[in-house]
Design an enzyme around this catalytic site. Structure first.
Site, PDB file in Angstrom:
ATOM      1  N   ARG A  11       0.889  -0.980   0.033  1.00 15.70           N
ATOM      2  CA  ARG A  11      -0.080   0.078   0.028  1.00 15.70           C
ATOM      3  C   ARG A  11       0.764   1.137  -0.207  1.00 15.70           C
ATOM      4  O   ARG A  11       0.395   2.259  -0.564  1.00 15.70           O
ATOM      5  CB  ARG A  11      -0.865   0.028   0.780  1.00 15.70           C
ATOM      6  CG  ARG A  11      -2.542  -1.120   1.295  1.00 15.70           C
ATOM      7  CD  ARG A  11      -3.177  -1.092   2.511  1.00 15.70           C
ATOM      8  NE  ARG A  11      -4.032  -1.809   1.917  1.00 15.70           N
ATOM      9  CZ  ARG A  11      -5.142  -2.323   2.989  1.00 15.70           C
ATOM     10  NH1 ARG A  11      -5.042  -2.737   3.624  1.00 15.70           N
ATOM     11  NH2 ARG A  11      -5.869  -2.570   2.566  1.00 15.70           N
TER      12      ARG A  11
ATOM     13  N   LYS B  14     -20.455 -17.469  -1.235  1.00 15.78           N
ATOM     14  CA  LYS B  14     -21.879 -17.422  -0.315  1.00 15.78           C
ATOM     15  C   LYS B  14     -22.033 -16.489  -1.922  1.00 15.78           C
ATOM     16  O   LYS B  14     -21.619 -15.019  -1.988  1.00 15.78           O
ATOM     17  CB  LYS B  14     -21.635 -16.844   1.149  1.00 15.78           C
ATOM     18  CG  LYS B  14     -21.962 -17.861   2.046  1.00 15.78           C
ATOM     19  CD  LYS B  14     -21.648 -16.879   3.303  1.00 15.78           C
ATOM     20  CE  LYS B  14     -21.681 -17.620   4.202  1.00 15.78           C
ATOM     21  NZ  LYS B  14     -21.796 -17.208   5.487  1.00 15.78           N
TER      22      LYS B  14
ATOM     23  N   GLY C  26      -9.710  -9.835  -2.524  1.00 17.83           N
ATOM     24  CA  GLY C  26      -7.920 -10.521  -1.630  1.00 17.83           C
ATOM     25  C   GLY C  26      -7.547 -12.292  -2.601  1.00 17.83           C
ATOM     26  O   GLY C  26      -6.885 -12.142  -2.804  1.00 17.83           O
TER      27      GLY C  26
ATOM     28  N   GLY D  25     -13.595  -3.873  -0.384  1.00 14.17           N
ATOM     29  CA  GLY D  25     -14.788  -3.207  -0.657  1.00 14.17           C
ATOM     30  C   GLY D  25     -15.518  -2.063  -1.153  1.00 14.17           C
ATOM     31  O   GLY D  25     -16.361  -2.333  -2.448  1.00 14.17           O
TER      32      GLY D  25
HETATM   33  P1  AMP Z   1     -15.163 -15.140  -0.164  1.00 18.05           P
HETATM   34  O1  AMP Z   1     -15.219 -14.232   1.262  1.00 18.05           O
HETATM   35  O2  AMP Z   1     -17.378 -15.652  -0.376  1.00 18.05           O
HETATM   36  O3  AMP Z   1     -15.297 -14.460  -1.427  1.00 18.05           O
HETATM   37  O4  AMP Z   1     -15.060 -16.963  -0.223  1.00 18.05           O
HETATM   38  C1  AMP Z   1     -13.671 -17.312  -0.363  1.00 18.05           C
HETATM   39  C2  AMP Z   1     -13.755 -18.544   0.129  1.00 18.05           C
HETATM   40  O5  AMP Z   1     -14.326 -19.007  -0.494  1.00 18.05           O
HETATM   41  C3  AMP Z   1     -12.584 -19.041   0.366  1.00 18.05           C
HETATM   42  O6  AMP Z   1     -11.629 -18.846   1.305  1.00 18.05           O
HETATM   43  C4  AMP Z   1     -12.547 -20.444   0.063  1.00 18.05           C
HETATM   44  O7  AMP Z   1     -11.404 -20.999   0.837  1.00 18.05           O
HETATM   45  C5  AMP Z   1     -13.930 -20.585   0.061  1.00 18.05           C
HETATM   46  N1  AMP Z   1     -14.296 -21.028  -0.997  1.00 18.05           N
HETATM   47  C6  AMP Z   1     -14.307 -21.721  -2.488  1.00 18.05           C
HETATM   48  N2  AMP Z   1     -15.101 -23.000  -2.557  1.00 18.05           N
HETATM   49  C7  AMP Z   1     -14.899 -23.235  -1.875  1.00 18.05           C
HETATM   50  C8  AMP Z   1     -16.291 -24.860  -0.730  1.00 18.05           C
HETATM   51  N3  AMP Z   1     -16.527 -25.316  -2.841  1.00 18.05           N
HETATM   52  N4  AMP Z   1     -16.127 -25.086  -0.641  1.00 18.05           N
HETATM   53  C9  AMP Z   1     -15.929 -24.258   0.735  1.00 18.05           C
HETATM   54  N5  AMP Z   1     -15.327 -23.326   0.682  1.00 18.05           N
HETATM   55  C10 AMP Z   1     -15.227 -22.553  -0.362  1.00 18.05           C
END
Ligand code: AMP
Length: 415
Positions: free
Chosen positions: A34, A217, A373, A396
């Protein structure tokens, strides 16, 4: 006004940067990305003969002085990055004398802005449910204006180069801009690049446009997915989100990640994609594991037929191929979120394949923007950073911009 047009010679510039760098227990910087990111803007002002007043936040001191989050700790690093000595103002709201004494080419770093609750402008020590909250909020907004006015009084012009906080309407990121006329406020180079990158994927789209949304999610990505459905030709949805879509369509997903309360939402997204003529791609096969662990047993199975006791951890080989085609034929690409549990090498192949396809498409002339990230970490791990068009520094802020929301930090400069 842009930073290249402005004559900084003999002027004092107050510059909002994002020096929210990670520190170890001894106060040593563990990643100075940064600081390096802000150097072009800061050097430009110094080289033009301006004097610099630099301001930033660090961590979440919640409106209180906290020595562990003092920017004094980063003075040597900033000095080294700029190649000049850096003075330090121990109280950002009482730095008028130090600012007034600054000469051309000199640099003053202000203490952590968030030691004052006025920076964020949220009332402290009072619950939202308290009947007196609204009054407290009004009072805080008034003192936030005073705080911003004080900061503004130090300088002749204002530069915002902190993309990481551009989605926040804080004293130093937005309110301060009200105290400069439009010829004396501007975005820094980093901000300009970020804003241009967002423009490239939202407005200056070269087609076909493929967006790849991964991560855990669907509920946290819904704003982005909805906005992208109006923009893209191909929407790849992967990662943990896959299984909510599979279950919504009647698939069996074993013990895979699933948001049961979002099944209808998944069906709505599929229907909207169809209506808008967007080619929505889901992983048809999955690398399933019998445990959430690197040394788990694995098998490849259809994403809609995962046995009980098994969970989807990554996209399978057929999906890697399917996604590669959509990515490699694209002329505009946006990637946010991993295709699997990429933190474990065994389940990183899907994300790595996406990264390689993006690099290949970019070498064939596509524009590619990587944000978030995890996707950035994946690109860096594969040493592909210089083979994609742009890697965003803002988590964000980037996501909100892609959702189509106005960023207060940008709006305050441009209005
Ligand atoms: P997010 O913070 O929603 O962008 O999600 C990132 C996280 O999603 C990472 O830490 C990944 O390990 C997790 N992730 C990706 N694919 C899967 C999966 N099939 N099952 C569980 N976690 C997942």
């Amino acid at each position: 006004m842009t930073i290249n047009e402005y004559a900084f010679g003999g002027k004092k510039a107050i510059v909002r940067v994002d020096f929210n760098v990670p520190l170890d227990d001894n106060g040593r910087i563990t990643d100075d990305t940064r600081i390096r990111g802000a150097v072009p803007t800061l050097k430009k002002i110094l080289n033009d003969g301006g004097a610099l007043i630099i301001m930033s936040h660090m961590g979440k001191p919640k409106g209180k002085v906290n020595g562990k989050l003092s920017l004094r700790q980063i003075v040597p690093a900033v000095s080294e990055a700029l190649g000049v000595p850096v003075q330090f103002a121990a109280d950002c709201a009482k730095a008028a004398a130090e600012a007034a004494a600054l000469k051309s080419g000199e640099v003053l770093l202000l203490e952590n802005l968030r030691f004052y609750p006025e920076e964020e402008g949220k009332p402290v020590g009072i619950d939202k449910a308290d009947p007196a909250y609204e009054e407290a909020k009004k009072a805080m907004k008034a003192s936030q204006k005073e705080f911003a006015k004080t900061l503004a009084s130090y300088a002749d012009c204002y530069v915002n180069d902190a993309f990481g906080t551009a989605h926040r309407k804080h004293a130093s990121t937005a309110v301060i801009a009200d105290y400069f006329d439009k010829d004396n406020k501007m975005l820094g180079y980093l901000m300009e690049k970020e804003v241009q990158a967002v423009e490239n994927v939202l407005n200056n789209i070269r087609r076909p446009f493929t967006a790849i949304m991964g991560g855990s999610k669907v509920s946290t990505k819904i704003g982005i997915i909805t906005n992208l459905l109006n923009k893209v030709d191909n929407l790849v949805i992967c990662g943990g989100m896959t299984y909510t879509f599979m279950k919504a369509q009647g698939g069996k997903i074993g013990d895979s990640l699933c948001e049961d309360e979002q099944l209808q939402l998944a069906l709505d997204i599929l229907a909207q994609a169809k209506e808008k003529g967007v080619n929505l791609l889901l992983a048809k096969d999955t690398v399933a594991a019998n445990r959430f662990a690197e040394d788990a047993d694995t098998q490849i199975c259809p994403s809609s037929a995962i046995p009980d006791g098994w969970m989807g951890m990554d996209i399978g080989p057929a999906s890697r191929e399917l996604f590669a085609e959509a990515i490699e034929n694209a002329k505009t690409i946006l990637w946010n979120g991993p295709a699997g549990v990429f933190e474990m090498d065994k389940f990183a192949k899907g994300s790595e394949a996406i990264a390689h396809s993006i690099a290949k498409a970019t070498s064939n002339g596509a524009y590619s923007l990587i944000g978030g990230g995890d996707s950035v970490a994946c690109i860096n791990k594969l040493h592909l950073a210089d083979q994609v068009s742009y890697i965003s520094t803002g988590g964000g802020a980037l996501l909100e911009a892609i959702e189509g929301k106005e960023l207060p930090g940008v709006a305050a400069i441009c209005k």
